[in-house]
Scaffold this motif. Structure first.
Motif, PDB file in Angstrom:
ATOM      1  N   LEU A   1       0.822  -1.249  -0.135  1.00 38.66           N
ATOM      2  CA  LEU A   1      -0.075   0.093   0.092  1.00 38.66           C
ATOM      3  C   LEU A   1       0.820   1.297   0.085  1.00 38.66           C
ATOM      4  N   PHE A   2       1.958   1.050   0.817  1.00 43.79           N
ATOM      5  CA  PHE A   2       2.902   2.615   0.818  1.00 43.79           C
ATOM      6  C   PHE A   2       3.388   2.753  -0.688  1.00 43.79           C
ATOM      7  N   LEU A   3       3.831   1.684  -1.300  1.00 42.91           N
ATOM      8  CA  LEU A   3       4.448   1.700  -2.394  1.00 42.91           C
ATOM      9  C   LEU A   3       3.411   2.449  -3.387  1.00 42.91           C
ATOM     10  N   LEU A   4       2.307   1.847  -3.389  1.00 49.24           N
ATOM     11  CA  LEU A   4       1.038   2.263  -4.217  1.00 49.24           C
ATOM     12  C   LEU A   4       0.964   3.824  -4.240  1.00 49.24           C
ATOM     13  N   HIS A   5       0.768   4.137  -3.075  1.00 49.55           N
ATOM     14  CA  HIS A   5       0.484   5.687  -2.668  1.00 49.55           C
ATOM     15  C   HIS A   5       1.896   6.275  -3.254  1.00 49.55           C
ATOM     16  N   ALA A   6       3.122   5.868  -2.864  1.00 46.07           N
ATOM     17  CA  ALA A   6       4.233   6.606  -3.364  1.00 46.07           C
ATOM     18  C   ALA A   6       4.245   6.779  -4.934  1.00 46.07           C
ATOM     19  N   THR A   7       3.698   5.844  -5.550  1.00 43.52           N
ATOM     20  CA  THR A   7       3.765   5.826  -7.028  1.00 43.52           C
ATOM     21  C   THR A   7       2.802   6.709  -7.529  1.00 43.52           C
ATOM     22  N   GLU A   8       1.617   6.858  -6.804  1.00 47.69           N
ATOM     23  CA  GLU A   8       0.694   7.974  -7.061  1.00 47.69           C
ATOM     24  C   GLU A   8       1.179   9.385  -6.665  1.00 47.69           C
ATOM     25  N   ILE A   9       1.780   9.319  -5.872  1.00 49.47           N
ATOM     26  CA  ILE A   9       2.471  10.791  -5.419  1.00 49.47           C
ATOM     27  C   ILE A   9       3.470  11.236  -6.522  1.00 49.47           C
ATOM     28  N   TRP A  10       4.375  10.256  -6.832  1.00 54.41           N
ATOM     29  CA  TRP A  10       5.296  10.612  -7.977  1.00 54.41           C
ATOM     30  C   TRP A  10       4.650  10.915  -9.162  1.00 54.41           C
ATOM     31  N   LEU A  11       3.521  10.175  -9.545  1.00 54.77           N
ATOM     32  CA  LEU A  11       3.022  10.701 -10.745  1.00 54.77           C
ATOM     33  C   LEU A  11       2.430  12.224 -10.747  1.00 54.77           C
ATOM     34  N   TYR A  12       1.942  12.517  -9.640  1.00 58.99           N
ATOM     35  CA  TYR A  12       1.227  13.892  -9.408  1.00 58.99           C
ATOM     36  C   TYR A  12       2.658  15.049  -9.508  1.00 58.99           C
ATOM     37  N   ALA A  13       3.702  14.684  -9.037  1.00 54.13           N
ATOM     38  CA  ALA A  13       4.974  15.201  -8.933  1.00 54.13           C
ATOM     39  C   ALA A  13       5.355  15.416 -10.362  1.00 54.13           C
ATOM     40  N   GLY A  14       5.612  14.268 -11.158  1.00 61.37           N
ATOM     41  CA  GLY A  14       5.938  14.280 -12.501  1.00 61.37           C
ATOM     42  C   GLY A  14       5.005  15.158 -13.346  1.00 61.37           C
ATOM     43  N   PHE A  15       3.715  15.183 -12.795  1.00 55.00           N
ATOM     44  CA  PHE A  15       2.800  15.987 -13.694  1.00 55.00           C
ATOM     45  C   PHE A  15       3.202  17.573 -13.414  1.00 55.00           C
ATOM     46  N   TYR A  16       3.426  17.808 -12.263  1.00 59.55           N
ATOM     47  CA  TYR A  16       3.747  19.231 -12.150  1.00 59.55           C
ATOM     48  C   TYR A  16       5.064  19.890 -12.598  1.00 59.55           C
TER      49      TYR A  16
ATOM     50  N   VAL B   1       4.469  20.236 -16.677  1.00 59.19           N
ATOM     51  CA  VAL B   1       3.547  21.304 -16.950  1.00 59.19           C
ATOM     52  C   VAL B   1       4.203  22.708 -16.587  1.00 59.19           C
ATOM     53  N   HIS B   2       5.528  22.640 -15.634  1.00 59.95           N
ATOM     54  CA  HIS B   2       6.275  23.704 -15.147  1.00 59.95           C
ATOM     55  C   HIS B   2       5.478  24.449 -14.158  1.00 59.95           C
ATOM     56  N   ALA B   3       4.832  23.599 -13.439  1.00 57.39           N
ATOM     57  CA  ALA B   3       3.901  24.296 -12.371  1.00 57.39           C
ATOM     58  C   ALA B   3       5.056  24.409 -11.191  1.00 57.39           C
TER      59      ALA B   3
ATOM     60  N   ASP C   1       4.170  26.205   2.576  1.00 55.79           N
ATOM     61  CA  ASP C   1       5.302  26.831   2.262  1.00 55.79           C
ATOM     62  C   ASP C   1       5.764  26.883   0.677  1.00 55.79           C
ATOM     63  N   VAL C   2       4.962  25.875   0.010  1.00 54.20           N
ATOM     64  CA  VAL C   2       5.204  25.654  -1.438  1.00 54.20           C
ATOM     65  C   VAL C   2       3.706  25.596  -1.948  1.00 54.20           C
ATOM     66  N   VAL C   3       3.453  26.588  -2.802  1.00 56.75           N
ATOM     67  CA  VAL C   3       2.270  26.685  -3.602  1.00 56.75           C
ATOM     68  C   VAL C   3       2.153  27.017  -5.053  1.00 56.75           C
ATOM     69  N   LEU C   4       1.172  26.312  -5.540  1.00 52.09           N
ATOM     70  CA  LEU C   4       1.031  26.255  -7.048  1.00 52.09           C
ATOM     71  C   LEU C   4       0.703  27.758  -7.478  1.00 52.09           C
ATOM     72  N   GLY C   5       0.886  28.260  -8.609  1.00 52.80           N
ATOM     73  CA  GLY C   5       0.332  29.413  -9.282  1.00 52.80           C
ATOM     74  C   GLY C   5      -1.108  29.379  -9.464  1.00 52.80           C
ATOM     75  N   PRO C   6      -1.565  30.495  -9.779  1.00 53.43           N
ATOM     76  CA  PRO C   6      -2.960  30.504 -10.260  1.00 53.43           C
ATOM     77  C   PRO C   6      -3.206  29.586 -11.260  1.00 53.43           C
ATOM     78  N   GLY C   7      -2.334  29.272 -12.137  1.00 55.18           N
ATOM     79  CA  GLY C   7      -2.533  28.329 -13.422  1.00 55.18           C
ATOM     80  C   GLY C   7      -2.740  26.918 -13.025  1.00 55.18           C
ATOM     81  N   TRP C   8      -2.382  26.434 -12.032  1.00 52.49           N
ATOM     82  CA  TRP C   8      -2.446  25.049 -11.608  1.00 52.49           C
ATOM     83  C   TRP C   8      -3.139  24.595 -10.203  1.00 52.49           C
ATOM     84  N   ARG C   9      -3.344  25.588  -9.559  1.00 55.91           N
ATOM     85  CA  ARG C   9      -3.810  25.195  -8.007  1.00 55.91           C
ATOM     86  C   ARG C   9      -5.062  24.603  -7.793  1.00 55.91           C
TER      87      ARG C   9
END
Length: 159
Positions: free
Chosen positions: A70-85, A88-90, A112-120
């Motif tokens: 389960l931990f590895l599954l969630h880590a993979t999903e988090i990495w996927l979102y990070a890759g997306f950001y 798209v240069h967010a 402390d880290v936020v996305l700009g208006p284009g991707w929030r």
């Protein structure tokens, strides 16, 4: 003369892009989760029933394997979102993207880290997606532990 629709301006179009991207990410992560949990179920069902203390040790290892999976599954999903950001240069880099994605996915949201208006909007939807997937994993894990508790009761009753 071409006719334009006044309500479809650039910010609205970008919102539509964000919603489309967020919907795609939710669909992909939910499918990953479905197949990941399905795979874990197949792995956990492939066993021979034993008896006694050896079976309890094996079941304890099963709990550990399920938690790790389960931990590895969630880590993979988090990495996927990070890759997306990153794509798209967010966000500026991998460490920042992983940090933001983990904080959003787990709904900690330090701020402390936020996305700009284009991707929030995508970041907010990641939080909703993460909490649902974490809840799904929790239900799965509770079911596995419940099965172990039932086995313990069966072993005690047989003594």
């Amino acid at each position: 003369m071409a006719r334009t629709m006044p309500f479809v301006d650039a910010p609205v179009m970008h919102l539509i892009v964000q919603l489309f991207a967020a919907t795609a990410m939710v669909a992909v992560t939910c499918a990953m989760h479905l197949f990941g949990i399905g795979g874990l179920m197949l792995l956990l069902r492939r066993h021979r029933k034993g008896a006694g203390e050896a079976e309890l040790i094996r079941q304890a290892l099963t709990i550990g394997a399920a938690a790790t999976g389960l931990f590895l599954l969630h880590a993979t999903e988090i990495w996927l979102y990070a890759g997306f950001y990153i794509v798209v240069h967010a966000l500026p880099g991998l460490e920042t993207a992983l940090y933001f994605s983990t904080a959003s996915y787990t709904t900690v949201g330090y701020g402390d880290v936020v996305l700009g208006p284009g991707w929030r909007v995508v970041g907010a939807i990641e939080s909703a997606n993460g909490i649902i997937l974490l809840g799904w994993s929790t239900a799965f894990f509770v079911a596995i532990v419940g099965r172990i508790r039932w086995l313990e009761a069966e072993i005690e009753a047989a003594r």
